[in-house]
Design a protein around this motif. Structure first.
Motif, PDB file in Angstrom:
ATOM      1  N   ARG A   1      -6.261   7.633   2.714  1.00  9.86           N
ATOM      2  CA  ARG A   1      -5.974   8.736   3.650  1.00  9.86           C
ATOM      3  C   ARG A   1      -7.252   9.259   4.310  1.00  9.86           C
ATOM      4  O   ARG A   1      -7.249   9.617   5.484  1.00  9.86           O
ATOM      5  CB  ARG A   1      -5.252   9.875   2.928  1.00  9.86           C
ATOM      6  CG  ARG A   1      -3.796   9.598   2.708  1.00  9.86           C
ATOM      7  CD  ARG A   1      -3.044  10.839   2.229  1.00  9.86           C
ATOM      8  NE  ARG A   1      -1.903  10.394   1.459  1.00  9.86           N
ATOM      9  CZ  ARG A   1      -1.760  10.519   0.146  1.00  9.86           C
ATOM     10  NH1 ARG A   1      -2.673  11.136  -0.562  1.00  9.86           N
ATOM     11  NH2 ARG A   1      -0.705  10.069  -0.463  1.00  9.86           N
ATOM     12  N   GLU A   2      -8.335   9.334   3.543  1.00 11.12           N
ATOM     13  CA  GLU A   2      -9.609   9.783   4.106  1.00 11.12           C
ATOM     14  C   GLU A   2     -10.049   8.867   5.246  1.00 11.12           C
ATOM     15  O   GLU A   2     -10.532   9.340   6.273  1.00 11.12           O
ATOM     16  CB  GLU A   2     -10.687   9.826   3.023  1.00 11.12           C
ATOM     17  CG  GLU A   2     -10.497  10.931   2.014  1.00 11.12           C
ATOM     18  CD  GLU A   2     -11.494  10.874   0.869  1.00 11.12           C
ATOM     19  OE1 GLU A   2     -11.645  11.909   0.192  1.00 11.12           O
ATOM     20  OE2 GLU A   2     -12.119   9.819   0.631  1.00 11.12           O
ATOM     21  N   ILE A   3      -9.850   7.579   5.066  1.00 13.23           N
ATOM     22  CA  ILE A   3     -10.189   6.624   6.136  1.00 13.23           C
ATOM     23  C   ILE A   3      -9.211   6.781   7.299  1.00 13.23           C
ATOM     24  O   ILE A   3      -9.613   6.865   8.460  1.00 13.23           O
ATOM     25  CB  ILE A   3     -10.167   5.177   5.599  1.00 13.23           C
ATOM     26  CG1 ILE A   3     -11.295   4.973   4.585  1.00 13.23           C
ATOM     27  CG2 ILE A   3     -10.270   4.165   6.741  1.00 13.23           C
ATOM     28  CD1 ILE A   3     -11.207   3.670   3.810  1.00 13.23           C
ATOM     29  N   GLU A   4      -7.923   6.826   6.972  1.00 14.92           N
ATOM     30  CA  GLU A   4      -6.882   6.904   8.005  1.00 14.92           C
ATOM     31  C   GLU A   4      -7.040   8.131   8.901  1.00 14.92           C
ATOM     32  O   GLU A   4      -6.857   8.052  10.118  1.00 14.92           O
ATOM     33  CB  GLU A   4      -5.509   6.931   7.326  1.00 14.92           C
ATOM     34  CG  GLU A   4      -4.347   6.883   8.288  1.00 14.92           C
ATOM     35  CD  GLU A   4      -3.006   6.860   7.581  1.00 14.92           C
ATOM     36  OE1 GLU A   4      -2.022   7.271   8.210  1.00 14.92           O
ATOM     37  OE2 GLU A   4      -2.948   6.449   6.400  1.00 14.92           O
ATOM     38  N   PHE A   5      -7.398   9.267   8.331  1.00 18.23           N
ATOM     39  CA  PHE A   5      -7.516  10.507   9.097  1.00 18.23           C
ATOM     40  C   PHE A   5      -8.931  10.797   9.583  1.00 18.23           C
ATOM     41  O   PHE A   5      -9.207  11.867  10.102  1.00 18.23           O
ATOM     42  CB  PHE A   5      -6.967  11.689   8.293  1.00 18.23           C
ATOM     43  CG  PHE A   5      -5.474  11.612   8.099  1.00 18.23           C
ATOM     44  CD1 PHE A   5      -4.602  11.814   9.158  1.00 18.23           C
ATOM     45  CD2 PHE A   5      -4.945  11.300   6.858  1.00 18.23           C
ATOM     46  CE1 PHE A   5      -3.232  11.730   8.990  1.00 18.23           C
ATOM     47  CE2 PHE A   5      -3.575  11.202   6.668  1.00 18.23           C
ATOM     48  CZ  PHE A   5      -2.709  11.417   7.741  1.00 18.23           C
ATOM     49  N   GLY A   6      -9.826   9.834   9.420  1.00 14.73           N
ATOM     50  CA  GLY A   6     -11.165   9.964   9.973  1.00 14.73           C
ATOM     51  C   GLY A   6     -12.114  10.865   9.209  1.00 14.73           C
ATOM     52  O   GLY A   6     -13.166  11.234   9.730  1.00 14.73           O
ATOM     53  N   LYS A   7     -11.766  11.230   7.993  1.00 17.28           N
ATOM     54  CA  LYS A   7     -12.681  12.056   7.192  1.00 17.28           C
ATOM     55  C   LYS A   7     -13.926  11.272   6.793  1.00 17.28           C
ATOM     56  O   LYS A   7     -14.989  11.837   6.618  1.00 17.28           O
ATOM     57  CB  LYS A   7     -11.986  12.575   5.937  1.00 17.28           C
ATOM     58  CG  LYS A   7     -11.012  13.685   6.186  1.00 17.28           C
ATOM     59  CD  LYS A   7     -10.515  14.234   4.861  1.00 17.28           C
ATOM     60  CE  LYS A   7      -9.736  15.505   5.062  1.00 17.28           C
ATOM     61  NZ  LYS A   7      -9.339  16.108   3.787  1.00 17.28           N
TER      62      LYS A   7
END
Length: 76
Positions: free
Chosen positions: A53-59
């Protein structure tokens, strides 16, 4: 001796010696490369979903293995 010079020397070793050296180096590393030994499969799945999710949402921005190795070499 820099990492490139050491690589040439190490790659010239016999396979058994390279494997032994790799094991010694790997075991010398501490966090962030090592998860707690008591992490359960369920906890590992949750952690992997969080990272995804961190990768997916650009974090965070993932980098390639080559980029990682170049970054590590430039730090030494």
């Amino acid at each position: 001796m820099n990492i490139d010079e050491m690589s040439v020397e190490v790659l010239g070793l016999k396979p058994h010696d390279r494997a032994t050296l790799a094991e010694v180096i790997w075991e010398s590393l501490e966090a962030p490369f090592k998860l707690p030994k008591d992490i359960s499969d369920d906890e590992a799945i949750i952690l992997s979903k969080i990272r995804d999710r961190e990768i997916e949402f650009g974090k965070v921005t993932p980098i390639s293995h080559n980029e990682l190795m170049n970054n590590l070499r430039s730090e030494s």
